[in-house]
Design a protein around this motif. Structure first.
Motif, mmCIF file in Angstrom:
data_model
loop_
_atom_site.group_PDB
_atom_site.id
_atom_site.type_symbol
_atom_site.label_atom_id
_atom_site.label_comp_id
_atom_site.label_asym_id
_atom_site.label_seq_id
_atom_site.Cartn_x
_atom_site.Cartn_y
_atom_site.Cartn_z
ATOM 1 N N ALA B 253 0.829 -1.205 0.000
ATOM 2 C CA ALA B 253 0.000 0.000 0.000
ATOM 3 C C ALA B 253 0.865 1.256 0.000
ATOM 4 C CB ALA B 253 -0.922 -0.007 1.213
ATOM 5 N N LEU B 254 1.962 1.220 0.767
ATOM 6 C CA LEU B 254 2.862 2.381 0.806
ATOM 7 C C LEU B 254 3.459 2.643 -0.568
ATOM 8 C CD1 LEU B 254 5.053 2.160 3.984
ATOM 9 C CD2 LEU B 254 3.749 4.102 3.212
ATOM 10 N N TYR B 255 3.856 1.537 -1.232
ATOM 11 C CA TYR B 255 4.430 1.688 -2.562
ATOM 12 C C TYR B 255 3.410 2.297 -3.504
ATOM 13 C CZ TYR B 255 5.113 0.385 -7.371
ATOM 14 O OH TYR B 255 5.157 0.424 -8.727
ATOM 15 N N ALA B 256 2.173 1.771 -3.458
ATOM 16 C CA ALA B 256 1.135 2.276 -4.358
ATOM 17 C C ALA B 256 0.940 3.768 -4.132
ATOM 18 C CB ALA B 256 -0.164 1.522 -4.116
ATOM 19 N N MET B 257 0.941 4.157 -2.862
ATOM 20 C CA MET B 257 0.779 5.564 -2.516
ATOM 21 C C MET B 257 1.917 6.402 -3.107
ATOM 22 S SD MET B 257 0.478 6.840 1.352
ATOM 23 C CE MET B 257 -1.001 6.133 1.898
ATOM 24 N N ALA B 258 3.154 5.940 -2.883
ATOM 25 C CA ALA B 258 4.305 6.687 -3.386
ATOM 26 C C ALA B 258 4.259 6.762 -4.906
ATOM 27 C CB ALA B 258 5.595 6.019 -2.932
ATOM 28 N N ARG B 259 3.916 5.646 -5.554
ATOM 29 C CA ARG B 259 3.886 5.612 -7.011
ATOM 30 C C ARG B 259 2.880 6.624 -7.558
ATOM 31 N NH1 ARG B 259 7.120 4.393 -10.654
ATOM 32 N NH2 ARG B 259 7.190 2.142 -10.726
ATOM 33 N N ILE B 260 1.656 6.627 -7.006
ATOM 34 C CA ILE B 260 0.629 7.530 -7.546
ATOM 35 C C ILE B 260 1.006 8.978 -7.279
ATOM 36 C CG2 ILE B 260 -1.786 8.196 -7.400
ATOM 37 C CD1 ILE B 260 -2.466 5.338 -6.910
ATOM 38 N N ILE B 261 1.563 9.248 -6.101
ATOM 39 C CA ILE B 261 1.937 10.632 -5.791
ATOM 40 C C ILE B 261 3.012 11.114 -6.750
ATOM 41 C CG2 ILE B 261 3.069 12.084 -4.082
ATOM 42 C CD1 ILE B 261 1.686 10.466 -1.966
ATOM 43 N N TYR B 262 4.041 10.276 -6.973
ATOM 44 C CA TYR B 262 5.136 10.748 -7.825
ATOM 45 C C TYR B 262 4.756 10.809 -9.296
ATOM 46 C CZ TYR B 262 8.283 11.172 -3.981
ATOM 47 O OH TYR B 262 8.857 11.606 -2.828
ATOM 48 N N LEU B 263 3.729 10.015 -9.691
ATOM 49 C CA LEU B 263 3.252 10.110 -11.074
ATOM 50 C C LEU B 263 2.759 11.512 -11.380
ATOM 51 C CD1 LEU B 263 1.042 6.957 -11.635
ATOM 52 C CD2 LEU B 263 3.231 7.444 -12.678
#
Lengths: 114, 495
Positions: B253-263
C-alpha cells in the motif's frame, strides 16, 4: 458542467458516512457502508454520462460518437461485485460477533483495547 | 527467456488457490505441503524476474492479451517491483513453513486459499500499471486480510476483523472517488498515461483526488488516523498472517501511494499533497511510539513499533526528493527483514508458551535461548544500533530530512528511536535478567529460518552497500517518472 447526479452521489456518500460514524448498531453501520458504496458507484457512472447519448452498444444508427463512455460502466460493475463481497464478509463477521458477544452494540464490543 | 512469463507471478497463486480443495482430499497435511510447494515455485519465478530486471536494467512489461496500453492492461515490473515481489515470495515461503506448526485451527484448506490470495493481492498491487487494477488488487488483499484476521473464530478476532472491515470499506470508497476524479479529468486509468497527461489536470481536482487516494491507501498502509484496526488485527490474527501483514501488505500500500503521488509530480498543487502525507506520517510515528510504551502484550507492542516504522517510511517518501525515496525504500527492505524475524520469533513463543504477554517472556533466555537470541537481534536492530541494518536506513532518512531542511523531522526520528529503546530494553530485560525456567526444545526448521534472518540483519548491518545499491535503483524507479513513461509502450491515444 456540473451534473445534478454529482449532488445525488455526494449526498449518498455523506449519508453513508454519517451512519458509519454515528450509529451504534453494527448492522446499521454496515448499511451505511453500503449506502456509501452506492454513492461512489453513482459518482463513477455520472462521470461517464453524456446527456442525450445512447448506451455503448454498437447497433443501427449508433456509432462510437453517439454513445456514452463505456469504461466507467465497466468499472462500476467491478466495484459493485467487490462491494457485495465486502458486505457478505462483513455480515458473516457480524454473525460471529453476535455469537461470541451476544450483542451488536459497538459500545459493548470492546474486548481489545490499549 | 520471454518476459511475458512474469505474468505467472499473478497466475500461479490464483490457479493454485482453486486447486486447494483437490489436495484437501489427499490427507490432512497435503494442503500445508501444497502451500509450501506453491510459495517455493513463486519464489523461483520472482528470483528469475529479479535476476532478469537487475542484470538487463530494463523493466519487464507484461501486456495482457496483446492489447497495447492504455487500451489493454499492463504489468510493470521495474527495479522496485522486481525486488519487492521477491521479498513477498520469500516471506510467504517462510510463513507457509511456519504455518505448519502455527495454524492448528480448521479448516486448513480455506486458510491456504486465503493465504495464496493475500500473496497474490500484494504482488498485484506492486506489479500493476493501471490504477483501477490497483483498486481491484487492493480489494483482494483487503478482503482476504479481513477473513484471515477473523480466522481464529474467537470474539477478539471477530472484533478486530469488524474494525478492519469498516475502516477498509471507508478507505476503498475514498480511493474509488479519487480514481473517479482522475479518470474524469484525464480520461485514462493507465499510470504511464496519467503521468504523461498530469500537467493538463486542474490543480484543485488533482489535489482532492490525490488526497482521497492517500486517505484510501492509508488504511492498508496504517497511517494515522486510519490505523486503529492494525494493532487489534495484528494481535488477533494467526501468527503467520501477522508476519505477512507487517512484512508486505503494508509495504504494497505504501508503494502504491508513493507511485501515484510521484506520477503526478508535475501538478501545481503537488506540494500541499506532500504536506498532508508528512503530517500524517509524523502523527503516525508519535502516536504509535507512545502507544507502544504502555503495552503489556508483546505482539501488540511490536505491532505498534511496526506502525511507527511505517511512519518513518511514509515520512521519507513525503520529502519529495530522490534521497528521501531511496531512504524510504531502504528502510522498507530492512523493516521487512527485521519485522519478519520479530513476529516469527514472538509468534513461536506464543505458540509454545500459550500467550504473548510480557510475563510469558520472563526467563526466555534460559528456556528458549535460540528464539530469545532472535528476538534480541530484532529488537536491537529496530532501535537502530550501529552494526545492525536499520541503523543505516535511519541514518539515510535523517540525512534526507536534513537535506530539505526539516530539522524537526530528524529530531522526531531520533527521539522516536529513544522511545523504542525504552520499550525494547524492557522486553530484553524480561528475557535475559528475570525469571527462571526449564529448557524447552525448539523446532529445528523455525530455528533455521530465524538464524537466516538474524544473519541477514547483521550482514546488511556490516556491509550495507549492496542492499543500498538495490534500494537506490528501486527508489529511482519510483522517482524517475519520465523514464517510467518511456518504458511503457503506449499507443498513441489521447496523448
Amino acid at each position: 458542467m456540473i451534473s445534478v447526479y454529482y449532488f445525488g452521489a455526494i449526498a449518498l456518500i455523506l449519508v453513508g458516512l454519517y451512519a458509519i460514524l454515528v450509529k451504534k448498531n453494527l448492522l446499521k453501520i454496515l448499511i451505511g457502508l453500503s449506502i456509501m458504496e452506492t454513492g461512489v458507484n453513482l459518482l463513477l457512472i455520472s462521470i461517464g454520462y453524456v446527456s442525450g447519448k445512447s448506451a455503448p452498444i454498437l447497433s443501427e444508427g449508433i456509432g462510437p460518437s453517439q454513445a456514452v463512455d463505456p469504461i466507467p460502466q465497466a468499472l462500476v460493475l467491478t466495484a459493485i461485485v467487490i462491494g457485495v463481497a465486502t458486505t457478505a464478509m462483513a455480515l458473516s463477521v457480524a454473525i460471529l460477533i453476535y455469537e461470541k458477544y451476544g450483542t451488536l452494540n459497538v459500545e459493548e464490543i470492546r474486548r481489545l483495547r490499549g | 527467456m520471454n518476459g511475458q512469463y512474469a505474468a505467472l507471478l499473478i497466475a500461479l497463486p490464483l490457479i493454485s488457490a482453486f486447486f486447494v480443495p483437490v489436495f484437501k482430499g489427499m490427507g490432512k497435511n497435503a494442503v500445508r505441503y501444497f502451500l509450501i510447494l506453491v510459495t517455493a515455485l513463486q519464489t523461483g519465478i520472482a528470483a528469475w524476474v529479479f535476476k532478469e530486471v537487475y542484470t538487463t536494467g530494463q523493466p519487464i512489461i507484461v501486456i495482457a492479451g496483446g492489447w497495447k496500453p492504455p487500451v489493454g492492461i499492463n504489468l510493470y515490473l521495474g527495479h522496485f517491483a522486481a525486488l519487492f515481489v521477491l521479498i513477498i515470495a520469500v516471506v510467504s515461503l517462510f510463513t507457509s513453513i511456519f504455518s505448519i506448526s502455527a495454524v492448528k485451527t480448521e479448516p486448513i484448506d480455506k486458510y491456504a486459499m486465503l493465504f495464496l490470495l493475500l500473496m497474490l493481492g500484494a504482488t498485484g498491487m506492486i506489479a500493476t500499471g493501471d490504477i483501477f487494477n490497483l483498486f481491484v488488487f487492493m480489494e483482494i488483499t483487503a478482503i482476504t486480510a479481513y477473513a484471515l484476521t477473523a480466522y481464529n473464530k474467537t470474539g477478539e478476532s471477530a472484533e478486530a476483523s469488524m474494525k478492519y472491515i469498516i475502516l477498509g470499506g471507508i478507505g476503498s470508497s475514498f480511493f474509488l472517488i479519487g480514481v473517479a476524479l482522475i479518470y474524469g479529468s484525464l480520461g485514462t486509468l493507465n499510470m504511464a498515461q496519467i503521468a504523461q497527461l498530469a500537467a493538463t489536470m486542474d490543480p484543485t481536482v488533482a489535489q482532492v483526488g490525490l488526497a482521497l487516494i492517500i486517505l484510501g491507501l492509508a488504511v492498508e498502509a496504517e497511517l494515522f488516523p486510519l490505523n486503529a484496526w492494525a494493532p487489534d488485527a495484528y494481535q488477533a490474527a494467526p501468527h503467520p498472517i501477522t508476519v505477512m501483514f507487517s512484512a508486505f501488505v503494508v509495504k504494497a500500500a505504501l508503494y502504491a501511494m508513493a507511485r501515484i503521488i510521484y506520477l503526478m509530480q508535475v501538478v501545481e498543487s503537488w506540494g500541499s499533497v506532500l504536506r498532508l502525507l508528512i503530517v500524517m506520517a509524523a502523527l503516525t510515528v508519535v502516536v504509535a511510539e507512545l502507544a507502544a510504551l504502555r503495552q503489556k502484550n508483546v505482539k501488540r507492542m511490536i505491532a505498534y513499533s511496526s506502525i511507527a516504522q511505517i511512519g518513518f517510511i511514509a515520512l521519507a517518501f513525503a520529502l519529495g526528493t530522490q534521497a528521501g525515496v531511496d531512504a524510504g525504500v531502504f528502510h522498507m527492505i530492512n523493516h521487512a527483514i527485521v519485522k519478519v524475524l520479530l513476529f516469527l520469533a514472538v509468534g513461536y513463543v506464543a505458540i509454545t508458551l500459550g500467550g504473548a504477554e510480557l510475563e510469558k517472556f520472563q526467563g526466555l533466555g534460559r528456556r528458549m535461548p535460540l528464539t530469545a537470541f532472535a528476538i534480541s537481534v530484532g529488537a536491537v536492530a529496530t532501535i537502530g544500533i550501529p552494526l545492525f541494518n536499520v541503523f543505516w536506513s535511519k541514518i539515510r532518512i535523517i540525512l534526507a530530512t536534513l537535506n530539505v531542511g526539516y530539522t524537526w523531522a530528524a529530531v522526531l526520528v531520533l527521539s522516536a528511536s529513544v522511545v523504542e529503546a525504552v520499550y525494547y530494553f524492557r522486553l530484553l530485560h524480561a528475557i535475559w535478567f528475570e525469571g527462571e525456567g526449564e529448557r524447552i526444545s525448539e523446532s529445528m526448521v523455525i530455528g533455521l529460518m530465524m538464524f537466516f534472518l538474524a544473519a541477514l540483519v547483521v550482514v546488511i548491518g556490516v556491509y550495507p552497500d549492496y542492499v543500498w545499491e538495490l534500494a537506490r535503483k528501486a527508489g529511482e524507479d519510483i522517482f524517475n517518472v519520465a523514464q517510467y513513461v518511456k518504458n511503457v509502450p503506449l499507443m498513441g491515444v489521447g496523448a
